[in-house]
Design an enzyme around this catalytic site. Structure first.
Site, short mmCIF file in Angstrom:
data_model
loop_
_atom_site.label_atom_id
_atom_site.label_comp_id
_atom_site.label_asym_id
_atom_site.label_seq_id
_atom_site.Cartn_x
_atom_site.Cartn_y
_atom_site.Cartn_z
N HIS A 203 -1.55 -2.55 -1.50
CA HIS A 203 -2.41 -3.30 -2.44
C HIS A 203 -1.62 -3.87 -3.62
CE1 HIS A 203 -2.68 0.61 -4.70
NE2 HIS A 203 -2.73 -0.20 -5.73
N ASP A 233 -1.91 2.20 3.18
CA ASP A 233 -1.65 1.56 1.90
C ASP A 233 -0.16 1.58 1.55
OD1 ASP A 233 -2.26 0.15 -0.39
OD2 ASP A 233 -2.72 1.94 -1.57
N SER A 323 0.94 2.46 -9.37
CA SER A 323 0.82 2.39 -7.92
C SER A 323 2.13 1.93 -7.28
CB SER A 323 -0.30 1.41 -7.53
OG SER A 323 -1.55 1.96 -7.87
#
Length: 482
Positions: A203, A233, A323
């Site tokens: 993402h 992910d 992230s």
């Protein structure tokens, strides 16, 4: 002549008499000689009177005529006597000790061997206790609160990522576009002769028009997508070594991947990432939970709705921008890939990371992919199918694999030539997982007309789905759809 009933004395001559008078409060010394005079020496020991006279204290002795002088006392005689007594005592003790020793030797009363055994036993016990203490010390785990050495070691392997993308929105039927940027993190996990390989979250890099990577020395370079896995992910991007200066090449390092299988609850961990896009920052905490299973819903992560993942939970702060960054153990080994979107902002102190043991095989596969850049929109390859998404709800209701359901296949299209059939469910495209139409669109952006890829489909046979791999060569979009 005064008389006193209490009298004591002794003779010092034929006619001279010395006496001491004692009363209630008065001591009196009287000398009487042959001339009939009385010489008095009076000492007052307390207030009072005797025979009606007030007593007083006088120093010395009042002399009188024909009083014989006192003889001088020799004090040295007492000291000599004391020294003689002490000397005799020492000699007596010495000879007594020699005699006692001789008796013990003759009778075998000495217990030298026993005393030695006792000493040896005490020494042995002390050695045993020391050994036990050393063994206990080796089982003690000391937690070092200063993590600066670990951070200094691993920071050269950390990078910041900026995803520049185009935001599209429909307002009252009118389509608007706007340039946007989002921040994330990455970890250098490999290096080839031509490329530097960086792992991040899917993402973080998806839908990017351009990806800008910032290294520890502040230098920047453009990155290209190497491979994507939306289910986990994960993503691997690549930077050409030709785009890096020698100083940057010398400043960076490749991270060491550890094992998340060995983690324990309460074990200290460190999180590093590009929090809020301000640059690399460090937070620390502990492992709060292991194998935390989370079902992802409502687009809260880079994973598709309804997907279930197993994660490491930590109280180390993981904020937007973290992230794709590293979760490290105290040895500086990567034991997880942080993902802010998994935890979200509903609660504090609950961050999540993808376990590195689960991620490593996927990362290794993505690193082997061909590095691709986005192609121009009119050059994007064409498959030639109509499709329907198989969501998690449909999958559960009809016992079907999640993916893209092929509703129909255009005659003469790339799909028809590859052998794709109506009823097939596409689950992978060139190794990347496909769970939705959006996944397929994002993936196709990197493939041009004429590129050949492997497509994985699930085909129903005898009441169950069988996995089949097909070779697909992309075609061009019909003029009517351009």
């Amino acid at each position: 002549m005064y008389e006193n009933n209490n009298f004591s004395g002794y003779g010092t001559g034929n006619e001279n008499t010395t006496g001491t008078f004692s009363g209630a409060d008065l001591n009196e010394t009287r000398t009487e000689n042959s001339y009939g005079y009385e010489n008095h020496s009076t000492t007052q020991s307390a207030a009072g009177s005797t025979n009606g006279y007030t007593t007083y204290q006088m120093g010395g002795t009042t002399g009188s005529n024909n009083t014989e002088p006192k003889k001088t006392q020799k004090h040295g005689g007492y000291f000599r006597k004391a020294m003689v007594s002490v000397s005799l005592g020492l000699f007596f003790g010495l000879f007594a000790g020699i005699g006692f020793y001789a008796v013990q030797q003759g009778t075998g009363m000495f217990t030298t061997s026993t005393d030695t055994a006792v000493v040896d036993e005490i020494a042995s016990e002390a050695t045993t206790e020391s050994t036990q203490s050393a063994q206990l010390a080796t089982n003690v785990t000391y937690v070092e609160s200063d993590v600066s050495n670990v951070v200094e070691k691993v920071m050269p392997a950390m990078v910041s990522i900026v995803n520049n993308f185009t935001e599209t929105a429909n307002v009252f039927g009118q389509q608007y576009t706007q340039e946007e940027a989002a921040s994330g993190s990455g970890i250098i996990v490999g290096k080839t002769d031509d490329e530097l390989l960086i792992v991040s979250n899917n993402h973080v890099v998806e839908s990017a028009d351009t990806l800008t990577v910032t290294f520890i020395d502040g230098s920047e370079a453009q990155a290209q997508v190497k491979g994507l896995d939306s289910d986990m992910d994960l993503a691997v991007i690549a930077v050409s070594l030709n785009d890096l200066s020698d100083d940057t090449k010398n400043a960076i390092t490749v991270a060491t991947l550890g094992s998340s299988d060995d983690l324990k609850l309460g074990e200290p961990v460190i999180a590093i990432g590009n929090a809020l896009g301000y640059g690399q920052s460090v937070t620390n905490g502990i492992v709060s939970a292991l194998n935390r299973e989370i079902t992802l819903e409502n687009g809260s992560t880079g994973l598709e709705n309804g997907s279930t993942g197993t994660f490491i939970q930590t109280n180390a702060a993981i904020n937007p921008g973290n992230s794709g960054g590293a979760l490290l153990n105290m040895n500086g080994e990567v034991i997880g890939i942080n993902s802010n979107k998994i935890g979200g902002t509903a609660v504090e102190g609950m961050g999540y990371a993808i376990p590195i043991t689960s991620a490593s095989p996927i990362i290794a596969d993505l690193m082997e992919r061909q590095t691709r850049t986005k192609v121009a929109e009119d050059e994007v390859g064409y498959i030639g199918i109509s499709l329907q998404e198989v969501t998690s709800q449909i999958s559960q209701m009809y016992n079907m694999p999640e993916g893209i359901y092929v509703v129909s296949v255009e005659e003469g299209s790339a799909a028809a030539n590859a052998g794709i059939m109506k009823g097939d469910i596409i689950t992978k495209f060139d190794g990347s997982s496909i769970s939705s139409y959006s996944d397929l669109q994002k993936t196709l952006q990197y493939y041009a007309v004429g590129d050949s890829v492997t497509v994985t489909v699930q085909r129903p046979q005898n009441g169950e789905y069988v996995s089949i791999e097909l070779n697909l060569t992309l075609g061009s979009r019909p003029a009517s759809q351009k």
